[in-house]
Design a protein around this motif. Sequence first.
Motif, PDB file in Angstrom:
ATOM      1  N   ASN A 264      -1.851 -11.784  13.355  1.00  0.00           N
ATOM      2  CA  ASN A 264      -1.876 -10.435  12.784  1.00  0.00           C
ATOM      3  C   ASN A 264      -3.331 -10.021  12.575  1.00  0.00           C
TER       4      ASN A 264
ATOM      5  N   LEU B 129       1.646  -6.203   8.405  1.00  0.00           N
ATOM      6  CA  LEU B 129       1.329  -7.648   8.400  1.00  0.00           C
ATOM      7  C   LEU B 129       2.408  -8.416   7.654  1.00  0.00           C
TER       8      LEU B 129
ATOM      9  N   VAL C 215      -0.491  -0.314   7.706  1.00  0.00           N
ATOM     10  CA  VAL C 215      -0.886  -1.250   8.771  1.00  0.00           C
ATOM     11  C   VAL C 215      -1.374  -2.577   8.176  1.00  0.00           C
ATOM     12  N   ASN C 216      -2.346  -2.498   7.239  1.00  0.00           N
ATOM     13  CA  ASN C 216      -2.969  -3.734   6.726  1.00  0.00           C
ATOM     14  C   ASN C 216      -1.993  -4.557   5.882  1.00  0.00           C
TER      15      ASN C 216
ATOM     16  N   LEU D 189      -3.537   3.057   5.974  1.00  0.00           N
ATOM     17  CA  LEU D 189      -4.209   1.766   5.808  1.00  0.00           C
ATOM     18  C   LEU D 189      -3.243   0.748   5.166  1.00  0.00           C
TER      19      LEU D 189
ATOM     20  N   SER E 199      -6.093  -4.160  -0.054  1.00  0.00           N
ATOM     21  CA  SER E 199      -5.145  -4.536   1.017  1.00  0.00           C
ATOM     22  C   SER E 199      -5.416  -5.961   1.495  1.00  0.00           C
ATOM     23  N   LYS E 200      -6.693  -6.343   1.553  1.00  0.00           N
ATOM     24  CA  LYS E 200      -7.029  -7.694   2.012  1.00  0.00           C
ATOM     25  C   LYS E 200      -6.763  -8.726   0.914  1.00  0.00           C
TER      26      LYS E 200
ATOM     27  N   TYR F  60      -9.164  -0.674   0.827  1.00  0.00           N
ATOM     28  CA  TYR F  60      -9.287  -1.699   1.867  1.00  0.00           C
ATOM     29  C   TYR F  60      -9.349  -3.093   1.241  1.00  0.00           C
TER      30      TYR F  60
ATOM     31  N   GLY G 181      -5.710  -3.878  11.977  1.00  0.00           N
ATOM     32  CA  GLY G 181      -6.096  -3.407  10.649  1.00  0.00           C
ATOM     33  C   GLY G 181      -7.293  -2.502  10.753  1.00  0.00           C
TER      34      GLY G 181
ATOM     35  N   VAL H 221      -3.291  -9.582   1.548  1.00  0.00           N
ATOM     36  CA  VAL H 221      -3.167 -10.462   2.725  1.00  0.00           C
ATOM     37  C   VAL H 221      -3.513 -11.899   2.335  1.00  0.00           C
TER      38      VAL H 221
ATOM     39  N   SER I 257      -7.626 -11.676   7.242  1.00  0.00           N
ATOM     40  CA  SER I 257      -7.964 -11.081   5.950  1.00  0.00           C
ATOM     41  C   SER I 257      -9.420 -10.620   6.023  1.00  0.00           C
TER      42      SER I 257
END
Length: 272
Positions: A91, A122, A117-118, A114, A167-168, A164, A94, A171, A150
């Motif tokens: 994956n 995932l 998708v992220n 964002l 979002s990580k 952002y 991003g 992940v 990530s």
Amino acid sequence: MPLPAPAPDAAVVVTGASSGIGAAVARELGRRGHPMVLVARSGDALADLAAELRALSGQDAAVHALDLGTDADLAAARELVDDDRVAGVVNAAGFGVTGRVAELADVQAALDGLVRVNVLALHSLTVAAVGALVRRAAADARPGAILNVSSITAFQPLPGAASYAASKAFVQSFSEAVHTELAGTGVTLTTLSPGLTRTGFADAAGTDFGRAPDLVVGEAADVAAAGVEAMVRGDRSVTPGLVNQLTALGGRLAPRTLLLPALDAGMDLYGA
Ligand SMILES: NC(=O)c1ccc[n+]([C@@H]2O[C@H](COP(=O)([O-])OP(=O)(O)OC[C@H]3O[C@@H](n4cnc5c(N)ncnc54)[C@H](OP(=O)(O)O)[C@@H]3O)[C@@H](O)[C@H]2O)c1
């Protein structure tokens, strides 16, 4: 070995394969001889890469132009993962959005995209991959491996790229937890947390890595090599490069009262 040896029934699905880190991971896996299933929106770029990979590995390379931000295309991507010939899923799709949230109200759609998708794509593809690969491992004792991309922004909040980094963080947390849940199943999940890397990312995020010292900007091929090595071993996580490892450690350990104002000022370097 969690990612099985290359074979016609050991294909790897790579999202975000049209550019940057995803394309570099696909090349690294192609060099090792895996059949590939390439996913992103840019069908022409995927077709060019697929031709390159077929020449490189002599194996099949399928192309699926899908927008993982839409429900229909995400469902189609889940079907690609749920295939008996698939032994690995990467994956990498991003993107980032930079800027202060107060100034980003007019790009609400981009921020929602964002997260779709992220985070959502995932998560959905990881859950699908875990289900399919664990079933296959239990039935045929065939191992499987997942690699989730990530970022070192996962390790602390980041003013100027708040959505952002959050979002990580999702992940990183989700993927490391699932890695632990998978112990003993024959399936592994590895998290790759790169720092700044020369790809199409900066343009897409509306920022400029040109102002960052060369020392801190890595190459996609090096990030991909580290990620694939870790995926093959079934490691929990990998952060390529000493500078990035120290930055990640600082993000985890530094008191937020000191860290956040420093990051806020530092993000000005990137015009965020
Ligand atoms: N570059 C960095 O500094 C850096 C650092 C840490 C982490 N990362 C992470 O690395 C991953 C790859 O980014 P990159 O640096 O390689 O940037 P990139 O060159 O811009 O690649 C992003 C990839 O994601 C795909 N993508 C974006 N939106 C999509 C959508 N709606 N549906 C399907 N595919 C989509 C893009 O393909 P299409 O446009 O063709 O759809 C492209 O293949 C991302 O998760 C990013 O957050 C990057």
